[in-house]
Design an enzyme around this catalytic site. Structure first.
Site, PDB file in Angstrom:
ATOM      1  N   ASP A  15     -11.018   1.939  -2.955  1.00 47.40           N
ATOM      2  CA  ASP A  15     -11.626   1.643  -1.656  1.00 47.40           C
ATOM      3  C   ASP A  15     -13.141   1.744  -1.738  1.00 47.40           C
ATOM      4  O   ASP A  15     -13.833   1.474  -0.748  1.00 47.40           O
ATOM      5  CB  ASP A  15     -11.110   2.620  -0.592  1.00 47.40           C
ATOM      6  CG  ASP A  15      -9.765   2.169  -0.042  1.00 47.40           C
ATOM      7  OD1 ASP A  15      -9.349   1.037  -0.342  1.00 47.40           O
ATOM      8  OD2 ASP A  15      -9.133   2.956   0.686  1.00 47.40           O
ATOM      9  N   ASP A  46       0.831  -1.207   0.000  1.00 46.62           N
ATOM     10  CA  ASP A  46       0.000   0.000   0.000  1.00 46.62           C
ATOM     11  C   ASP A  46       0.867   1.259   0.000  1.00 46.62           C
ATOM     12  O   ASP A  46       2.092   1.209   0.244  1.00 46.62           O
ATOM     13  CB  ASP A  46      -0.891  -0.043   1.261  1.00 46.62           C
ATOM     14  CG  ASP A  46      -2.212   0.689   1.094  1.00 46.62           C
ATOM     15  OD1 ASP A  46      -2.332   1.511   0.184  1.00 46.62           O
ATOM     16  OD2 ASP A  46      -3.122   0.432   1.916  1.00 46.62           O
TER      17      ASP A  46
HETATM   18  C1  DGJ Z   1      -5.949   1.796   1.942  1.00 48.32           C
HETATM   19  C2  DGJ Z   1      -6.355   0.603   1.145  1.00 48.32           C
HETATM   20  O1  DGJ Z   1      -6.902   0.988  -0.072  1.00 48.32           O
HETATM   21  C3  DGJ Z   1      -7.316  -0.256   1.955  1.00 48.32           C
HETATM   22  O2  DGJ Z   1      -7.748  -1.346   1.191  1.00 48.32           O
HETATM   23  C4  DGJ Z   1      -6.644  -0.696   3.202  1.00 48.32           C
HETATM   24  O3  DGJ Z   1      -5.587  -1.562   2.897  1.00 48.32           O
HETATM   25  C5  DGJ Z   1      -6.150   0.505   3.982  1.00 48.32           C
HETATM   26  N1  DGJ Z   1      -5.336   1.364   3.176  1.00 48.32           N
HETATM   27  C6  DGJ Z   1      -5.380   0.079   5.206  1.00 48.32           C
HETATM   28  O4  DGJ Z   1      -4.837   1.119   5.873  1.00 48.32           O
END
Ligand code: DGJ
Length: 700
Positions: A503, A445
């Site tokens: 997300d 990430d």
């Molecule tokens: C952002 C990501 O897009 C989510 O899926 C998740 O992994 C969060 N970060 C975790 O902090």
């Protein structure tokens, strides 16, 4: 009159023709649909000099520089060590050409510089790269070097590009070709939520399936600039480049700078034609473990099921619930490492939190493996929270301006990936983690933009770390995530195997986002999950079937706790997992064709020319009692057996009923001629808001 000396490169659908000019240099003659140029008069004999301008005719240069009688954009901008503008004047020219590649070399004897421009065939597309080398004795500062400078079709009329923000990725923007200039520029230090640095350019009546289309994407994960400028001679010119920060690229004697690769597609088969070429190039770049993509496993990701609230018992229970419904890869998301109870602490300290995981991650990983699933883990290596042991020990490892770390975002700072010590630390931490337990997957990430900027070297530092991890752990697959879809590009694709698209898992929001993704990346790389209802991102509620039908179009997963569903929903979910497993072989690895029907319908077919799975989707209420038949242009040329696999969203009180023959297609396929399907169209079942009909087509 003299004959032009031509250099040619041809794909199945496109041709590139360049002329070697008699006085030195190279000029564009054609970049467009495939053709055989035959013998042509030299460009300078075809064009006259324009009035009140340079007296000699000026064919369109392939490597344009200012100061040479060229008044359009320059491909290169340099400074000498003493900050003097350095305008190369090339004195030597060379062309090296093989069947699959043309490399043009340019040398400046006085300033001691050499440049190259390389065109190569990659799968069914075209790649372009540039480089500069300092052959002299003094430092040279590169301010910009575009990856390519390209003429745009004369009859082009639309530019399609994408913009976005967190949880709203890939918003499609359609604009006319500009009277002056069009720019797509990013400044956040990484790709951004508008998707890759990319655009499509359409000519005439070009649509999804027919007409002349061009697309280009820069294989780069940092700041970038695409520009289309109108020249006073009337043509539009495209440049694409990775941005370079002021003074960042200083070439010492003997050093080179290479631009990232531009992936170019040109097709007479419309937007689907150029997307197919982009997919072929991305697939050629991707490196799967053991050299081959395995069927994409069903994921369950813990994030929306428990956010930061988990420990060994909770995660074991979630994994057990996942295994029951046929999940194949369980991914433990954020919250597992030291001090990480919320997003304000812990980043940088990549050790399991002893309060939550007293025996480390091995018991979890082994539990997951004993249930027949792979175990994957979330990390965010390029970041640090000020509240972490790492930051307390090495505050100088964060990106700083004049010694002061930049502003926090999501309570975190960006590590300076240009520093070898930072990369070494991260490699050691990740290597230890991957060796400590059977972890075969990383969700990598990156949750904020860079301030201050680390420039292009920051991006190259991340690539170097990823390459080192992949080399040390070649069986580990990696997912690129950046606050959802903030780092989806072909530069990182060499190191990763999946992208987290957004997300926002709301299925209505996902449909246009996924279509933007599919303009450049193949469906098997598109992370697509079923989330809870109501959606955590939008608060909207949608049926499980609708959420699942949309998620099945990509690399399918689940982002909820199956144990929290009521038994009938859990059975449905179980069946969707089986559905995905049954059809993923057809949906991945082949063609993806997008289209639109009348009355608000969109459709998407994934398959291989002889067999397709077809989704027909309606997001909003129909204001017609019935839908007209839906023409499917790809079906022409052969007869098809068509079966209705599923009809989602048709079971509510006021749902219209489908005709008997359509209902019967669930059991027995109906045969249609290709020309009927292509021109008259497929008869449709009743589709209301948030409805999807899924068909299977097989050549009869
Ligand atoms: C952002 C990501 O897009 C989510 O899926 C998740 O992994 C969060 N970060 C975790 O902090």
């Amino acid at each position: 009159m003299s004959e032009a000396e031509l250099l040619e490169l041809h794909g199945d659908e496109w041709s590139l023709v360049i002329e070697r000019l008699p006085k030195g240099g190279f000029a564009w003659r054609h970049l467009g649909e495939r053709l055989e140029p035959g013998s042509l008069p030299a460009a300078r004999d075809l064009i006259g000099a324009t009035t009140f301008s340079i007296d000699e005719p000026q064919p369109l240069p392939v490597f344009p520089l200012h100061g040479s009688g060229w008044f359009g954009p320059s491909i290169l901008s340099l400074l000498a060590k003493d900050a003097r503008a350095l305008d190369p004047e090339f004195t030597s020219f060379e062309a090296v050409s093989s069947g699959d590649c043309i490399e043009l070399r340019f040398g400046d004897d006085r300033e001691k510089l050499s440049c190259s421009l390389r065109f190569s065939k990659l799968a069914s597309g075209l790649t372009i790269e540039t480089a500069i080398r300092n052959e002299g004795r003094d430092q040279v500062v590169v301010s910009s070097l575009a990856s390519a400078f390209l003429p745009v079709f004369a009859n082009a009329n639309r530019i399609i590009s994408w913009r976005g923000r967190h949880a709203a990725e890939f918003e499609e923007c359609v604009e006319n070709l500009p009277a002056h200039g069009w720019h797509r520029t990013t400044h956040g230090g990484l790709t951004g939520h508008g998707g890759p640095p990319a655009c499509q350019i359409l000519a005439g009546e070009c649509g999804w399936h027919s007409g002349l289309a061009f697309s280009a994407q820069l294989a780069w994960s940092g700041d970038s600039r695409l520009a289309i400028e109108k020249h006073d001679e009337g043509m539009w010119l495209l440049t694409a480049e990775a941005s370079i920060s002021n003074g960042e690229v200083r070439l010492e004697p003997g050093e080179s700078y290479h631009s990232p690769t531009l992936l170019v597609a040109i097709s007479g088969a419309g937007r689907n034609g150029v997307a197919a070429q982009q997919h072929s190039m991305v697939r050629a770049i991707a490196e799967y473990p053991a050299g081959e993509m395995r069927p994409r496993p069903v994921h369950l990701n813990s994030w929306e099921a428990c956010y930061f609230a988990h420990d060994e018992a909770r995660i074991k229970a979630l994994a057990s619930a996942a295994a029951v419904i046929g999940v194949e890869r369980f991914v433990l998301d954020d919250g597992w490492f030291k001090g990480r109870d919320n997003d304000r602490a812990g980043l940088g300290d990549w050790k399991p939190d002893p309060r939550k995981y007293p025996a480390g991650l091995a018991p979890i990983a082994e539990h997951v493996r004993s249930l027949g699933m792979e175990f994957g883990l979330w990390v965010e290596p390029e970041m640090v929270n000020p509240d972490s042991d790492l930051y307390r020990a090495h505050p100088d490892w964060a990106l700083t301006t004049r010694g002061t770390p930049g502003p926090t975002a999501r309570s975190q700072l960006v590590l300076d990936m240009r520093q070898p010590a930072v990369r070494d630390y991260l490699f050691e931490e990740l290597d230890t983690l991957l060796s400590s337990a059977p972890i075969s997957y990383l969700k990598w990430d990156h949750n904020r933009a860079h301030a201050p900027s680390g420039g292009s070297a920051q991006v190259r530092g991340t690539y170097a770390l990823l390459a080192r991890i992949r080399e040390a752990h070649p069986d580990v697959e990696i997912e690129s995530c950046a606050a959802g879809g903030g780092r989806i590009d072909a530069g990182i694709v060499r190191h990763v195997h999946r992208f987290w698209t957004s997300d926002n898992i709301d299925a209505i929001a996902r449909i246009p986002m996924q279509r933007g993704f599919l303009a450049f990346f193949p469906s098997e790389m598109m992370g697509a999950h079923i989330g809870a209802s109501p959606s955590h991102a939008t608060g909207r509620s949608q049926s499980l079937g609708f959420r699942a039908a949309v998620a099945c179009q990509g690399h399918f997963g689940i982002e909820l706790d199956p144990a929290e569903l009521d038994p009938s929903e859990r059975d449905d979910l179980d069946q969707w997992v089986s559905f995905y497993k049954r059809w993923r072989g057809l949906a991945h690895g082949g063609q993806t064709l997008l289209g639109e029907g009348p009355n608000g319908l969109t459709w998407q077919a994934q398959g291989n020319g002889r067999e397709y799975i077809l989704w027909i989707m309606r997001t909003d209420v129909s204001h017609q009692r019935r839908d007209a038949q839906l023409p499917l242009p790809f079906a022409a040329g052969q007869d098809w057996q068509v079966r209705l696999l599923d009809l989602v969203g048709g079971d509510h009180v006021l749902a219209a009923r489908s005709g008997k023959a359509i209902d019967a297609m669930r059991e027995t396929p109906l045969t249609f001629s290709g020309s009927w399907l292509a021109r008259a169209g497929l008869p449709l079942p009743a589709l209301n808001a948030e409805g999807v009909a899924i068909f299977h087509l097989e050549a009869a």
